[in-house]
Write a protein that holds these residues in place. Sequence first.
Motif, PDB file in Angstrom:
ATOM      1  N   PHE A   1       0.830  -1.193   0.000  1.00 33.87           N
ATOM      2  CA  PHE A   1       0.000   0.000   0.000  1.00 33.87           C
ATOM      3  C   PHE A   1       0.876   1.260   0.000  1.00 33.87           C
ATOM      4  N   PHE A   2       1.954   1.178   0.808  1.00 39.02           N
ATOM      5  CA  PHE A   2       2.849   2.338   0.870  1.00 39.02           C
ATOM      6  C   PHE A   2       3.459   2.620  -0.500  1.00 39.02           C
ATOM      7  N   VAL A   3       3.898   1.520  -1.148  1.00 39.22           N
ATOM      8  CA  VAL A   3       4.521   1.698  -2.461  1.00 39.22           C
ATOM      9  C   VAL A   3       3.542   2.341  -3.427  1.00 39.22           C
ATOM     10  N   LEU A   4       2.283   1.846  -3.410  1.00 37.26           N
ATOM     11  CA  LEU A   4       1.289   2.387  -4.338  1.00 37.26           C
ATOM     12  C   LEU A   4       1.014   3.858  -4.067  1.00 37.26           C
ATOM     13  N   THR A   5       0.820   4.183  -2.792  1.00 41.26           N
ATOM     14  CA  THR A   5       0.493   5.577  -2.501  1.00 41.26           C
ATOM     15  C   THR A   5       1.692   6.476  -2.797  1.00 41.26           C
ATOM     16  N   ALA A   6       2.905   5.953  -2.537  1.00 40.84           N
ATOM     17  CA  ALA A   6       4.085   6.773  -2.787  1.00 40.84           C
ATOM     18  C   ALA A   6       4.186   7.105  -4.279  1.00 40.84           C
ATOM     19  N   CYS A   7       3.847   6.137  -5.136  1.00 42.36           N
ATOM     20  CA  CYS A   7       3.918   6.385  -6.574  1.00 42.36           C
ATOM     21  C   CYS A   7       2.881   7.390  -7.020  1.00 42.36           C
ATOM     22  N   GLU A   8       1.761   7.415  -6.305  1.00 43.56           N
ATOM     23  CA  GLU A   8       0.696   8.336  -6.718  1.00 43.56           C
ATOM     24  C   GLU A   8       0.983   9.768  -6.330  1.00 43.56           C
ATOM     25  N   GLN A   9       1.902   9.924  -5.390  1.00 42.77           N
ATOM     26  CA  GLN A   9       2.209  11.291  -4.974  1.00 42.77           C
ATOM     27  C   GLN A   9       2.828  12.033  -6.135  1.00 42.77           C
ATOM     28  N   GLU A  10       2.280  13.189  -6.405  1.00 43.80           N
ATOM     29  CA  GLU A  10       2.788  13.950  -7.525  1.00 43.80           C
ATOM     30  C   GLU A  10       3.455  15.214  -7.015  1.00 43.80           C
ATOM     31  N   PRO A  11       4.604  15.547  -7.568  1.00 44.24           N
ATOM     32  CA  PRO A  11       5.230  16.803  -7.197  1.00 44.24           C
ATOM     33  C   PRO A  11       4.468  17.982  -7.782  1.00 44.24           C
TER      34      PRO A  11
ATOM     35  N   ALA B   1      12.184  14.201  -7.229  1.00 47.46           N
ATOM     36  CA  ALA B   1      11.972  15.644  -7.081  1.00 47.46           C
ATOM     37  C   ALA B   1      11.121  15.917  -5.845  1.00 47.46           C
ATOM     38  N   HIS B   2      11.424  16.968  -5.138  1.00 43.43           N
ATOM     39  CA  HIS B   2      10.724  17.403  -3.923  1.00 43.43           C
ATOM     40  C   HIS B   2      11.021  16.475  -2.736  1.00 43.43           C
ATOM     41  N   SER B   3      11.963  15.559  -2.890  1.00 39.75           N
ATOM     42  CA  SER B   3      12.366  14.741  -1.750  1.00 39.75           C
ATOM     43  C   SER B   3      13.849  14.988  -1.484  1.00 39.75           C
ATOM     44  N   THR B   4      14.286  14.652  -0.276  1.00 39.61           N
ATOM     45  CA  THR B   4      15.699  14.864   0.040  1.00 39.61           C
ATOM     46  C   THR B   4      16.575  13.818  -0.643  1.00 39.61           C
ATOM     47  N   ASP B   5      15.956  12.803  -1.248  1.00 38.08           N
ATOM     48  CA  ASP B   5      16.710  11.792  -2.004  1.00 38.08           C
ATOM     49  C   ASP B   5      16.805  12.125  -3.482  1.00 38.08           C
ATOM     50  N   GLU B   6      16.532  13.360  -3.821  1.00 33.26           N
ATOM     51  CA  GLU B   6      16.536  13.739  -5.243  1.00 33.26           C
ATOM     52  C   GLU B   6      17.889  13.414  -5.882  1.00 33.26           C
TER      53      GLU B   6
ATOM     54  N   ASP C   1      15.440  19.726  -9.816  1.00 34.38           N
ATOM     55  CA  ASP C   1      14.349  20.712  -9.768  1.00 34.38           C
ATOM     56  C   ASP C   1      14.727  21.898  -8.901  1.00 34.38           C
ATOM     57  N   ASP C   2      15.242  22.975  -9.403  1.00 32.48           N
ATOM     58  CA  ASP C   2      15.398  23.184 -10.804  1.00 32.48           C
ATOM     59  C   ASP C   2      16.817  23.683 -11.105  1.00 32.48           C
ATOM     60  N   SER C   3      17.801  23.236 -10.258  1.00 32.65           N
ATOM     61  CA  SER C   3      19.198  23.628 -10.505  1.00 32.65           C
ATOM     62  C   SER C   3      19.611  23.265 -11.924  1.00 32.65           C
ATOM     63  N   ARG C   4      19.244  22.077 -12.321  1.00 33.65           N
ATOM     64  CA  ARG C   4      19.622  21.632 -13.666  1.00 33.65           C
ATOM     65  C   ARG C   4      18.960  22.535 -14.725  1.00 33.65           C
ATOM     66  N   GLY C   5      17.742  22.959 -14.490  1.00 30.37           N
ATOM     67  CA  GLY C   5      17.075  23.875 -15.419  1.00 30.37           C
ATOM     68  C   GLY C   5      17.857  25.179 -15.553  1.00 30.37           C
ATOM     69  N   LEU C   6      18.334  25.697 -14.414  1.00 25.80           N
ATOM     70  CA  LEU C   6      19.117  26.942 -14.426  1.00 25.80           C
ATOM     71  C   LEU C   6      20.401  26.757 -15.241  1.00 25.80           C
ATOM     72  N   VAL C   7      21.011  25.581 -15.114  1.00 25.60           N
ATOM     73  CA  VAL C   7      22.248  25.298 -15.854  1.00 25.60           C
ATOM     74  C   VAL C   7      21.981  25.238 -17.364  1.00 25.60           C
ATOM     75  N   VAL C   8      20.894  24.594 -17.746  1.00 28.97           N
ATOM     76  CA  VAL C   8      20.559  24.502 -19.175  1.00 28.97           C
ATOM     77  C   VAL C   8      20.410  25.900 -19.775  1.00 28.97           C
ATOM     78  N   VAL C   9      19.694  26.755 -19.073  1.00 29.27           N
ATOM     79  CA  VAL C   9      19.476  28.127 -19.555  1.00 29.27           C
ATOM     80  C   VAL C   9      20.815  28.870 -19.687  1.00 29.27           C
ATOM     81  N   LEU C  10      21.643  28.722 -18.669  1.00 28.42           N
ATOM     82  CA  LEU C  10      22.948  29.379 -18.657  1.00 28.42           C
ATOM     83  C   LEU C  10      23.830  28.893 -19.813  1.00 28.42           C
ATOM     84  N   GLU C  11      23.801  27.593 -20.053  1.00 28.19           N
ATOM     85  CA  GLU C  11      24.629  27.010 -21.120  1.00 28.19           C
ATOM     86  C   GLU C  11      24.173  27.462 -22.510  1.00 28.19           C
ATOM     87  N   VAL C  12      22.889  27.635 -22.677  1.00 35.75           N
ATOM     88  CA  VAL C  12      22.383  28.149 -23.958  1.00 35.75           C
ATOM     89  C   VAL C  12      22.972  29.541 -24.198  1.00 35.75           C
ATOM     90  N   LEU C  13      22.938  30.363 -23.170  1.00 29.84           N
ATOM     91  CA  LEU C  13      23.500  31.716 -23.283  1.00 29.84           C
ATOM     92  C   LEU C  13      24.996  31.662 -23.599  1.00 29.84           C
TER      93      LEU C  13
END
Length: 441
Positions: free
Chosen positions: A16-26, A410-415, A160-172
């Motif tokens: 049950f825990f596994v199922l509910t954990a998967c349903e959690q959406e960030p 994402a949104h967990s400390t195990d990201e 989320d979302d350090s990598r996004g910031l890097v992508v934007v920076l690299e494009v520039l």
Amino acid sequence: MGYWYMKWVIIFSGLFFVLTACEQEPEQEQQAENDEETEIQGEFNDEMEQLADHPKIQEAFQLIEDREDQTIEDLITITEIPAPPFMEDERAEAYKEMITEAGIDDIYRDEEGNVIGIREGTVGDKLLVLSAHLDTVFPEDVDVTVEARGDTLFAPGIGDDSRGLVVVLEVLRAMNEVDIQTEADLWIVGTVGEEGLGDLRGVKHLFREGGPDIDYFITVDGGGETGIANKALGSHRYRVEFSGPGGHSWGAFGTVNPAHALSRAIHYFDESAADYVAEGPRTSYNIGRIGGGTSINSIPYDNWFEVDMRSIDQDRLNGIDDILQESIQKALEEENQRSDDELDVDIDMVGDRPSGEIPASNPLVQRSMAAIEYVGFEPNLQRSSTDANVPISMDIPAVRIGRGGVGGGAHSTDEWWKNVDQHLSIQRTLMITLAQAGLAE
Ligand SMILES: [Zn+2]
């Protein structure tokens, strides 16, 4: 018998825990809508082929590949600067510095705290914003040190979302190094307050009335390579608090009771809302938390609940919101009629994310699909709840595209995030940007 019973309980509760954990959406709930027509019009495939053949773009592509180590280093640097909700300052200043070092015509932080780098176009009649968000969901005391285990990097917020910031920076960086100019003005932006109770405050400020005239908006947020969100899932969130004089459960019996009013409000809301959401565009509601009160034998001074309502359709979202407001008022009046005292109600809107949709046929959506396909992935259109919600709700062409690489938690400390062909997401983001902003010859 007891042993086997317990064992099954453990197995089932584990399941049950596994199922509910998967349903959690960030916060960036993503839900692929596979039945949607996702065909790419040929002209946009051709456009990508032509762009990629351009000697400067080829040079930029190579540079992006060669800079891989620096990219990972930047990712670690950004991730290790904490950026809790409403406390993005330190990371914002560092990001501003990184953009400045990469080279930009002008850069400032606006009143809300967003970092805005201005790269002037050769024509300048249009404005494209390329952005990622600065904030994380993590409070101050969470350790954001990056830990490498094998080739996987672990840290809260690394995707989320350090990598996004890097992508934007690299494009520039790639555009600067190879001296690529665009016709439209290009803004390189780091937004504040994307997550949770930040409630999109950065991007809302960017699109405020009387604000800059933004024609197109791209945010690099959300995992993976293939997803493009051209649809916004809207939500309204409230904290509702009933308060009164309180008193002894026996001695003051007859005094207005906030808990009773709250229960009525939720009852009326649930009854009407259930009918309302039974048909029409998908809409949901949830009373997530209830609290308050002093003791079992006290009439409470105050009781509160928190409610989250969502819809793919803005009118429906407003409709279910009306049902909530009516239910609260009805409950308040009824409770007040039973006593000489009066209850107060405080309705605090803590979240307001608008809905909307940019058609799949829109050139920005088409270009995003064509670029993702060009670098070797099958694009899919999604609905999400991110910075892109705001322009999408205003019918300003906007997409959320993925950060690339492979990641999770994402949104967990195990990201975690892992470099798997990380250059591809930067290359395709460059292509989308150049196609939309117009490559100046
Ligand atoms: Zn995000």
